[in-house]
Design a protein around this motif. Sequence first.
Motif, PDB file in Angstrom:
ATOM      1  N   GLN A 180      30.976  35.088  56.164  1.00  0.00           N
ATOM      2  CA  GLN A 180      32.308  35.142  56.417  1.00  0.00           C
ATOM      3  C   GLN A 180      32.383  34.585  54.916  1.00  0.00           C
ATOM      4  O   GLN A 180      33.815  34.976  53.945  1.00  0.00           O
ATOM      5  CB  GLN A 180      32.873  33.260  56.653  1.00  0.00           C
ATOM      6  CG  GLN A 180      32.768  33.590  58.343  1.00  0.00           C
ATOM      7  CD  GLN A 180      33.283  32.035  58.489  1.00  0.00           C
ATOM      8  OE1 GLN A 180      32.730  30.812  58.308  1.00  0.00           O
ATOM      9  NE2 GLN A 180      34.689  31.807  59.539  1.00  0.00           N
ATOM     10  N   LEU A 181      31.699  34.953  54.081  1.00  0.00           N
ATOM     11  CA  LEU A 181      31.446  35.131  52.166  1.00  0.00           C
ATOM     12  C   LEU A 181      30.169  35.373  51.513  1.00  0.00           C
ATOM     13  O   LEU A 181      28.815  34.595  52.274  1.00  0.00           O
ATOM     14  CB  LEU A 181      31.719  33.195  52.060  1.00  0.00           C
ATOM     15  CG  LEU A 181      32.029  32.818  50.625  1.00  0.00           C
ATOM     16  CD1 LEU A 181      33.247  34.104  49.403  1.00  0.00           C
ATOM     17  CD2 LEU A 181      31.507  31.744  49.973  1.00  0.00           C
ATOM     18  N   LEU A 182      30.267  36.047  50.357  1.00  0.00           N
ATOM     19  CA  LEU A 182      29.769  36.312  49.609  1.00  0.00           C
ATOM     20  C   LEU A 182      29.372  35.491  48.416  1.00  0.00           C
ATOM     21  O   LEU A 182      30.238  35.787  48.126  1.00  0.00           O
ATOM     22  CB  LEU A 182      29.421  37.934  49.684  1.00  0.00           C
ATOM     23  CG  LEU A 182      28.416  38.767  48.353  1.00  0.00           C
ATOM     24  CD1 LEU A 182      27.332  38.554  49.320  1.00  0.00           C
ATOM     25  CD2 LEU A 182      28.739  40.078  48.174  1.00  0.00           C
ATOM     26  N   ALA A 183      28.511  35.084  48.557  1.00  0.00           N
ATOM     27  CA  ALA A 183      28.453  34.431  46.829  1.00  0.00           C
ATOM     28  C   ALA A 183      27.227  34.938  46.019  1.00  0.00           C
ATOM     29  O   ALA A 183      26.441  34.985  46.308  1.00  0.00           O
ATOM     30  CB  ALA A 183      28.593  33.395  46.622  1.00  0.00           C
ATOM     31  N   ILE A 184      27.658  34.994  44.507  1.00  0.00           N
ATOM     32  CA  ILE A 184      26.552  35.930  43.817  1.00  0.00           C
ATOM     33  C   ILE A 184      26.884  34.715  42.396  1.00  0.00           C
ATOM     34  O   ILE A 184      27.598  34.355  41.937  1.00  0.00           O
ATOM     35  CB  ILE A 184      26.077  37.485  43.615  1.00  0.00           C
ATOM     36  CG1 ILE A 184      26.926  38.127  44.929  1.00  0.00           C
ATOM     37  CG2 ILE A 184      25.728  38.049  42.711  1.00  0.00           C
ATOM     38  CD1 ILE A 184      27.336  39.438  44.403  1.00  0.00           C
ATOM     39  N   GLY A 185      25.291  34.144  41.966  1.00  0.00           N
ATOM     40  CA  GLY A 185      24.971  33.697  40.973  1.00  0.00           C
ATOM     41  C   GLY A 185      24.847  34.264  39.864  1.00  0.00           C
ATOM     42  O   GLY A 185      22.824  35.041  40.343  1.00  0.00           O
ATOM     43  N   THR A 186      24.597  33.986  38.362  1.00  0.00           N
ATOM     44  CA  THR A 186      23.983  35.196  37.688  1.00  0.00           C
ATOM     45  C   THR A 186      23.552  34.236  36.366  1.00  0.00           C
ATOM     46  O   THR A 186      25.162  33.950  36.070  1.00  0.00           O
ATOM     47  CB  THR A 186      23.939  36.523  37.233  1.00  0.00           C
ATOM     48  OG1 THR A 186      23.045  37.326  36.556  1.00  0.00           O
ATOM     49  CG2 THR A 186      25.207  37.171  37.272  1.00  0.00           C
ATOM     50  N   VAL A 210      32.419  35.837  45.844  1.00  0.00           N
ATOM     51  CA  VAL A 210      32.689  34.985  44.698  1.00  0.00           C
ATOM     52  C   VAL A 210      31.225  35.039  43.507  1.00  0.00           C
ATOM     53  O   VAL A 210      30.169  35.257  44.614  1.00  0.00           O
ATOM     54  CB  VAL A 210      32.818  33.355  44.794  1.00  0.00           C
ATOM     55  CG1 VAL A 210      34.173  33.338  45.723  1.00  0.00           C
ATOM     56  CG2 VAL A 210      31.539  32.756  45.745  1.00  0.00           C
ATOM     57  N   LEU A 211      31.849  35.173  42.186  1.00  0.00           N
ATOM     58  CA  LEU A 211      30.868  35.292  41.367  1.00  0.00           C
ATOM     59  C   LEU A 211      30.957  34.185  40.500  1.00  0.00           C
ATOM     60  O   LEU A 211      32.020  33.805  39.647  1.00  0.00           O
ATOM     61  CB  LEU A 211      31.431  36.834  40.631  1.00  0.00           C
ATOM     62  CG  LEU A 211      31.273  37.913  41.874  1.00  0.00           C
ATOM     63  CD1 LEU A 211      32.298  38.837  40.787  1.00  0.00           C
ATOM     64  CD2 LEU A 211      30.469  38.190  41.947  1.00  0.00           C
ATOM     65  N   ILE A 212      29.891  34.144  39.674  1.00  0.00           N
ATOM     66  CA  ILE A 212      29.746  33.268  38.926  1.00  0.00           C
ATOM     67  C   ILE A 212      28.563  33.322  38.148  1.00  0.00           C
ATOM     68  O   ILE A 212      27.178  33.661  38.226  1.00  0.00           O
ATOM     69  CB  ILE A 212      28.408  31.867  39.817  1.00  0.00           C
ATOM     70  CG1 ILE A 212      29.317  31.352  40.615  1.00  0.00           C
ATOM     71  CG2 ILE A 212      28.552  30.373  38.528  1.00  0.00           C
ATOM     72  CD1 ILE A 212      29.177  31.367  42.447  1.00  0.00           C
ATOM     73  N   LYS A 236      39.389  39.941  40.625  1.00  0.00           N
ATOM     74  CA  LYS A 236      39.858  39.354  39.308  1.00  0.00           C
ATOM     75  C   LYS A 236      39.109  38.202  39.263  1.00  0.00           C
ATOM     76  O   LYS A 236      38.014  37.719  39.649  1.00  0.00           O
ATOM     77  CB  LYS A 236      41.453  39.138  40.091  1.00  0.00           C
ATOM     78  CG  LYS A 236      41.503  37.946  41.253  1.00  0.00           C
ATOM     79  CD  LYS A 236      42.675  37.925  41.520  1.00  0.00           C
ATOM     80  CE  LYS A 236      43.574  37.499  40.607  1.00  0.00           C
ATOM     81  NZ  LYS A 236      43.356  35.058  40.426  1.00  0.00           N
ATOM     82  N   GLU A 237      39.606  37.788  37.879  1.00  0.00           N
ATOM     83  CA  GLU A 237      39.401  36.114  36.990  1.00  0.00           C
ATOM     84  C   GLU A 237      39.691  35.364  37.610  1.00  0.00           C
ATOM     85  O   GLU A 237      41.425  35.561  38.373  1.00  0.00           O
ATOM     86  CB  GLU A 237      39.351  36.129  36.018  1.00  0.00           C
ATOM     87  CG  GLU A 237      38.664  34.517  35.767  1.00  0.00           C
ATOM     88  CD  GLU A 237      39.531  34.848  33.550  1.00  0.00           C
ATOM     89  OE1 GLU A 237      38.680  33.680  33.038  1.00  0.00           O
ATOM     90  OE2 GLU A 237      40.857  34.981  33.525  1.00  0.00           O
ATOM     91  N   ALA A 238      39.097  34.306  38.663  1.00  0.00           N
ATOM     92  CA  ALA A 238      39.612  33.226  39.778  1.00  0.00           C
ATOM     93  C   ALA A 238      41.006  32.416  38.828  1.00  0.00           C
ATOM     94  O   ALA A 238      40.082  32.599  37.974  1.00  0.00           O
ATOM     95  CB  ALA A 238      38.564  33.072  40.128  1.00  0.00           C
ATOM     96  N   GLU A 239      41.929  31.917  38.900  1.00  0.00           N
ATOM     97  CA  GLU A 239      43.201  31.013  38.981  1.00  0.00           C
ATOM     98  C   GLU A 239      42.920  30.237  40.458  1.00  0.00           C
ATOM     99  O   GLU A 239      42.774  30.448  41.768  1.00  0.00           O
ATOM    100  CB  GLU A 239      44.323  31.954  39.261  1.00  0.00           C
ATOM    101  CG  GLU A 239      44.120  33.330  38.632  1.00  0.00           C
ATOM    102  CD  GLU A 239      45.323  33.665  37.692  1.00  0.00           C
ATOM    103  OE1 GLU A 239      46.414  33.278  37.562  1.00  0.00           O
ATOM    104  OE2 GLU A 239      45.762  35.085  38.823  1.00  0.00           O
TER     105      GLU A 239
END
Length: 367
Positions: A180-186, A210-212, A236-239
Amino acid sequence: MAIRVLVVDDSSFFRRRVSEILNQDPLLTVVDTAANGQEAVEKAKSLRPDVITMDIEMPVMDGISAVRAIMQQSPTPVLMFSSLTHEGARATLDALDAGAMDFLPKRFEDIARSKEEAVLLLQQRVKAIARRRTFASPRPLATPLRERPAPSALLAERSTPTPAVTERRTPPRRSGKGYQLLAIGTSTGGPVALQRVLTRLPASFPHPIVLIQHMPGTFTTAFAARLDGLCQIRVKEAEDGDQLRPGHAYLAPGGKQMLFEGRPGAARLRIMEGNDKVNYKPCVDITFASAAKTYGGNVLAVVLTGMGADGREGARLLKEQGATIWAQDEESCVVYGMPQAVAKAGIASESLPLSLIGEAIVGEMGA
């Protein structure tokens, strides 16, 4: 043997200041300085330094043009110094497109909470990128996807070190798990790595992303806009209050923390001020931990290149819920810190070269 550094800046004061900081570390030595980009190109060729620190705005030849010329003639890891403005962000992203490996704010008070911390951070960054070998492969500036004639003309890829013989050549077999979600951190090296991964995802990608990325607040707006122009998905930049939608990626704003509220399928983002006790703003651990609470095991989390170990504990919480964790492999990382932390802890089920990660995500998540 000490790491040999060439310091490039049109300000004699800044050249001297950077040189003094680097020479304080016994593992670093400044072999020379240059006052403009043309001098930098010439000295990079003659001195063959291990690392170059580079200003952006200089006479004769600017830093972006100098980076591009250096990558063509005498490839060398480059650390850019940038102003924390919107224009500074755009120029820095152009420098990363040209081949620079990393960047730091030019005002040292923006780097860290104390002078001692800023000195240590600069020394660490130079040593980290010195470990990576750079190869010549001229990369044109990225052209927005929506201006191109066909999807096949995606962003030209930045060259990476020659892969080890044991490197995986094909994506892992699809597990059949539901997501249900892809999350990427870097972190360090992340802007280029994210471009390479996200440009592989189709507009029909069936899940929110979501990108971090460790990045100053003035940079994330420009970076999100650049990714949106390059990708088939929307970025987009998250709000605060954003409702998560399939085929949309939300970049955590610099200087803040990104969390989830609600239930899967109708979750929203909460953007909150970061606690000063937390080293990273945004922090991968915090977003991953929040994802574990909201989405449980229905997450594919990917940890890309970066210094330190941010993401390890959040990934551990996700794995305990049954989520799938992947890490970028050592050979394709600019800095093998964050992915190594996840891999060494036994949390990642796959360590993948950057060139395969986008394709593997599409195959695993059923796009």
